[in-house]
Design an enzyme around this catalytic site. Structure first.
Site, PDB file in Angstrom:
ATOM      1  N   ARG A 206      98.453 102.975 128.367  1.00 17.86           N
ATOM      2  CA  ARG A 206      97.678 104.092 128.205  1.00 17.86           C
ATOM      3  C   ARG A 206      96.438 103.611 128.085  1.00 17.86           C
ATOM      4  NH1 ARG A 206      99.460 107.851 123.705  1.00 17.86           N
ATOM      5  NH2 ARG A 206      99.778 105.710 122.904  1.00 17.86           N
TER       6      ARG A 206
ATOM      7  N   PHE B 212     103.543  90.154 109.664  1.00 11.98           N
ATOM      8  CA  PHE B 212     102.427  90.066 108.926  1.00 11.98           C
ATOM      9  C   PHE B 212     102.607  88.832 108.115  1.00 11.98           C
ATOM     10  CE2 PHE B 212     101.727  94.076 110.537  1.00 11.98           C
ATOM     11  CZ  PHE B 212     100.537  94.656 110.233  1.00 11.98           C
TER      12      PHE B 212
ATOM     13  N   THR C  15     100.353  96.289 120.709  1.00  8.30           N
ATOM     14  CA  THR C  15     100.098  94.686 120.624  1.00  8.30           C
ATOM     15  C   THR C  15     101.424  93.945 120.771  1.00  8.30           C
ATOM     16  OG1 THR C  15      98.387  94.869 118.733  1.00  8.30           O
ATOM     17  CG2 THR C  15      99.543  92.692 119.061  1.00  8.30           C
TER      18      THR C  15
ATOM     19  N   LYS D   3     102.335  98.544 118.000  1.00  6.94           N
ATOM     20  CA  LYS D   3     102.919  98.839 119.191  1.00  6.94           C
ATOM     21  C   LYS D   3     102.361  98.363 120.466  1.00  6.94           C
ATOM     22  CE  LYS D   3     103.626 103.300 120.050  1.00  6.94           C
ATOM     23  NZ  LYS D   3     102.344 103.168 120.656  1.00  6.94           N
TER      24      LYS D   3
ATOM     25  N   LYS E  75      91.873 105.364 114.004  1.00 11.38           N
ATOM     26  CA  LYS E  75      93.013 104.802 114.291  1.00 11.38           C
ATOM     27  C   LYS E  75      92.952 103.376 115.179  1.00 11.38           C
ATOM     28  CE  LYS E  75      97.195 105.610 117.386  1.00 11.38           C
ATOM     29  NZ  LYS E  75      96.913 104.888 118.511  1.00 11.38           N
TER      30      LYS E  75
ATOM     31  N   PHE F 141     102.814 106.983 119.522  1.00 14.30           N
ATOM     32  CA  PHE F 141     103.195 107.229 117.989  1.00 14.30           C
ATOM     33  C   PHE F 141     104.916 106.674 117.954  1.00 14.30           C
ATOM     34  CE2 PHE F 141      99.434 110.130 118.114  1.00 14.30           C
ATOM     35  CZ  PHE F 141      98.643 109.254 117.256  1.00 14.30           C
TER      36      PHE F 141
ATOM     37  N   ALA G 162     100.485 111.405 121.807  1.00  9.88           N
ATOM     38  CA  ALA G 162     101.987 111.774 121.610  1.00  9.88           C
ATOM     39  C   ALA G 162     102.169 112.896 120.766  1.00  9.88           C
ATOM     40  CB  ALA G 162     102.772 110.800 121.512  1.00  9.88           C
TER      41      ALA G 162
ATOM     42  N   TRP H 109     100.364  88.801 117.477  1.00 10.16           N
ATOM     43  CA  TRP H 109      99.067  88.867 117.478  1.00 10.16           C
ATOM     44  C   TRP H 109      98.532  87.500 117.053  1.00 10.16           C
ATOM     45  CZ3 TRP H 109      95.498  87.537 113.808  1.00 10.16           C
ATOM     46  CH2 TRP H 109      94.322  88.270 113.836  1.00 10.16           C
TER      47      TRP H 109
END
Length: 557
Positions: A96, A383, A75, A73, A107, A303, A275, A411
């Protein structure tokens, strides 16, 4: 290459002085308080001056429920900002701040990844400008002053058994969840049971993210309920007469932090509530400032959309005074196949049946966001294992729900990989919106909770356990039931059972505790087994981290 290797290679060659980044957004060196050449805080003089400018458009980036397969998210948020600037849009990102808990745990950080990152990456993920340390110090100073009040005669008649203010640490440390303090005799304090939250779960973190200036910060701090008297009357920080001291510790932390992406897009990074156990949004000051610094502000909520986005829309928006103009939901083929029952080790194999089954999770999030009356775009974070058939199926299924799904390869390619997504978002920004809050602010706590559980999570009902039933009566007696609800729930499922993947239905959410956060302005509902002090995994990320003699960091993702 790893994220940190990409960041280090590009930082050395490409980073611009933070004053140059500020100039892009109409700020001068005098508007900044610099922390070296590449980091700065935006001062209040600049924030107040910017208030005269018209707001730009607001894009909220959220996601499906997180899985071990990863969603990306942050990224996508960074890549979208870079892509919009490549399309000659004046875009500013608002994110954040990372917490050391996920950084050292499992994480990861909160700076994006690959070629869609904010930099200096290591600085931001570690100590940054000291905001987390200031918050931790403020939380623990308040705790120390509470215990000193007990020791020095307890003039407010505080019941030590009913103190709800906890100490804090910005790292996952399960051993500190429940502790006994004050042992060792009368001079060591009054023995009582206590505990630690992770710093990002503290009410002071929420207050930092919701306060609009120092005056508002002090007002909110003074309203914090730290516990109850022997006759069960709430006791606030204001009654302890220490509001000024706590606010003083946060005076610099309240100012938003300015950095840049690898492609030099201005990024404000400020505040870091989780979150799943807090409200999951960056600060109102950072979002408001981003809306003034550019024509488009891109922000994210933590999240899945059931947690971060719901709290953004129902808790933050009324105080922000601005609703999102578009919502982007991040999904991956891999994560949806995982929701469809595929084992983690098998996610690189094409499986259209599992994708079709797992799509239910994304479909529920789409319906939830559409329910608020805001245009939705789906970003498929690419991906290398994704097949053409899988991407096509996902796009077709989204189209049937009236939503455009766009493949993004940010990415690997940075802003260039997000151009199609940026174009789709620009089209969505031109669509009409009709924001509809989820619940009536005047509804009682039970009704608000039931609405969130049935309408957003897809559940059947809410059940209050014994402690929560008594707390509900207390909340009603004290007139706090008009406040919004912040549900603390597992991020891995729409339900309160982390193993219930996809879009479960006919489930019950169990509320075990209700905690008043009057300074933040909401009631926290603790559900399931979610904890406000997480633990580290069997093999924490810290095992892979190191630093060389010349200060070069490795293993930081």
């Amino acid at each position: 290459m790893s994220d940190i290797q990409i960041a280090q290679e590009n930082e050395a060659k490409e980073m611009q002085p933070i004053t140059a980044i500020a100039e892009q957004a109409g700020l001068t060196a005098a508007d900044l308080e610099q922390y070296g050449p590449y980091k700065a805080k935006v001062n209040f003089a600049a924030i107040n001056r910017l208030k005269e400018k018209e707001d730009g458009k607001l894009i909220l980036v959220t996601s499906i429920n997180p899985t071990p397969a990863g969603e990306g998210k942050s990224t996508v948020t960074v890549g979208l900002g870079d892509a919009l600037r490549q399309l000659d849009q004046s875009a500013v990102i608002a994110l954040r701040e990372p917490s050391l808990g996920p950084v050292m745990g499992m994480k990861g950080g909160a700076t994006g990844g690959g070629y869609a990152q904010v930099v200096p990456m290591a600085d931001i993920n570690l100590h940054f400008t000291g905001d987390m340390h200031a918050l931790t110090a403020a939380v623990n100073t308040l705790a120390a002053l509470i215990d000193n009040h007990l020791q020095q005669g307890n003039a407010l008649n505080i019941d030590p058994r009913r103190i709800i203010w906890k100490r804090a640490l910005d790292i996952n440390d399960r051993a500190l969840r429940q502790v006994v303090i004050g042992l060792g005799g009368p001079v060591q304090g009054m023995p009582r049971q206590d505990g630690f939250d992770i710093t990002v779960a503290s009410e002071l973190m929420a207050i930092l993210c919701l306060a609009t200036d120092i005056t508002d910060l002090k007002r909110r701090i003074s309203q914090i309920v730290i516990g109850y008297t022997y006759d069960r009357q709430p006791v606030t920080v204001g009654e302890l007469e220490i509001t000024g001291a706590i606010a003083m510790l946060l005076k610099d932390a309240l100012k938003p932090n300015l950095v840049q992406t690898l492609e030099h897009t201005p990024a404000l990074i400020h505040g870091g509530p989780f979150a799943n156990i807090a409200h999951g949004c960056n600060s109102i000051l950072a979002t408001q400032t981003a809306l003034k610094m550019g024509d488009i502000a891109i922000t994210e909520a933590g999240f899945g959309a059931d947690l971060g986005a719901e709290k953004f829309l129902d808790i933050k928006v009324p105080q922000l005074g601005k609703t999102p103009d578009t919502i982007v939901i991040v999904a991956t083929v891999r994560a949806l196949k995982y929701n469809g029952g595929v084992a983690l080790a098998d996610l690189t194999t094409e499986n259209l049946g599992a994708l079709d089954k797992g799509f239910s999770n994304l479909a529920k999030h789409i319906a939830n966001m559409q329910r608020y009356g805001i245009p939705v775009v789906v970003a498929i974070n690419e991906f290398t294992s994704d097949t053409e058939a899988e991407v096509t199926m996902l796009q077709e299924k989204c189209a049937k729900l009236g939503v455009k799904a766009v493949l993004a390869s940010v990415w690997a390619h940075g802003g260039k990989g997000g151009l199609d997504l940026a174009q789709a978002v620009l089209e969505a920004l031109d669509q009409p919106k009709n924001f509809q809050p989820l619940y009536d602010s005047n509804a009682d706590i039970q009704s608000k909770l039931t609405t969130i559980v049935t309408d957003i999570y897809g559940g059947k009902e809410v059940v209050f356990e014994g402690k929560a039933i008594n707390q509900l009566k207390e909340i009603e007696k004290n007139g706090w039931d008009h406040l919004p609800v912040c549900i603390a729930k597992t991020q891995y499922s729409l339900s309160d059972d982390p193993k219930a993947l996809g879009a479960p239905t006919d489930f019950t959410v169990h509320v075990r505790e209700l905690i008043p956060k009057l300074g933040a302005g909401f009631i926290v509902a603790m559900t399931g087994t979610v904890l406000t002090m997480p633990g580290l995994p069997k093999k924490p990320a810290a095992l892979n981290m190191d630093v060389t003699e010349d200060g070069l960091i490795s293993g930081l993702f």
